[in-house]
Enzyme design. Sequence first.
Site, PDB file in Angstrom:
ATOM      1  N   ASP A  17      16.834   9.597  -7.891  1.00  9.90           N
ATOM      2  CA  ASP A  17      18.310   9.706  -7.876  1.00  9.90           C
ATOM      3  C   ASP A  17      18.914   9.462  -6.498  1.00  9.90           C
ATOM      4  OD1 ASP A  17      18.247  10.311 -10.544  1.00  9.90           O
ATOM      5  OD2 ASP A  17      18.442  12.491 -10.249  1.00  9.90           O
ATOM      6  N   LYS A  48       3.018   4.501  -1.159  1.00 21.07           N
ATOM      7  CA  LYS A  48       2.959   5.455  -2.274  1.00 21.07           C
ATOM      8  C   LYS A  48       4.165   6.373  -2.107  1.00 21.07           C
ATOM      9  CE  LYS A  48      -1.647   4.691  -1.265  1.00 21.07           C
ATOM     10  NZ  LYS A  48      -2.220   4.396   0.070  1.00 21.07           N
ATOM     11  N   HIS A  69       0.805  -1.223   0.000  1.00 21.96           N
ATOM     12  CA  HIS A  69       0.000   0.000   0.000  1.00 21.96           C
ATOM     13  C   HIS A  69       0.838   1.272   0.000  1.00 21.96           C
ATOM     14  CE1 HIS A  69      -3.753   2.185   1.451  1.00 21.96           C
ATOM     15  NE2 HIS A  69      -4.164   1.465   0.432  1.00 21.96           N
TER      16      HIS A  69
END
Length: 219
Positions: free
Chosen positions: A156, A151, A149
């Site tokens: 870089d 996000k 779940h």
Amino acid sequence: MLMWTVKEVVLGVSTLFVSVELISWFFYRWRPKRTINEVHFFPSKEVCVEHIFSPSLLDLCSCPLPHGIETSFSRLLRHILSASSSLDLCIFAFSNMILCRAILKLHHRGVIVRVLSDKDYIAITGSQIGILRKAGICVRCALDSVYMHHKFAVVDKRLLITGSLNWTLSAVHNNMENVIVTDEPNLMQPFIGEFNRLWEHSNKGKYLEASDLLKSVEK
Ligand code: ZN
């Protein structure tokens, strides 16, 4: 009359040169670092972002969306497109076509993109995961019984993007969401560690390549 010997002149010039070098190094080493700490709230107004993909299109795009307006989404897009070497993305739902276009652009630019997603959401209607995979981007899915779940994205290994925002059209333009963008190492390092941990587990049979899952869905 005071006469400087060649030796004294050489010594003086050398001392001056070394002093300038030391001062330059000091200011370079100790100059205040520019930090990034941003908080963005959604929903974001829908505006044209073509100029972010192609700056030369600024003022030339004729689409019906408002132009020249900076939004939470445009800032997010700029940060993602700022990747020059790697992008590690851990995302539960990914159906936003503009963000997919950004990831493909990075891939074609030679940026190494790794995507971790959830097995139950990679094949939902409008999911862009299959498009990423077909473009040659490595996508893996957790096979745990719990949702993957997260996000978050690490750009870089210098910039963390995290919050409640799924990479979907409705999340960006309809939902109340938040995203933090930071280059604070103390926050970023645990996310790099978590991504690598999840990614490495895929080598132990706990995860499947998205291609295998998508093949079984397509049958
Ligand atoms: Zn436009």
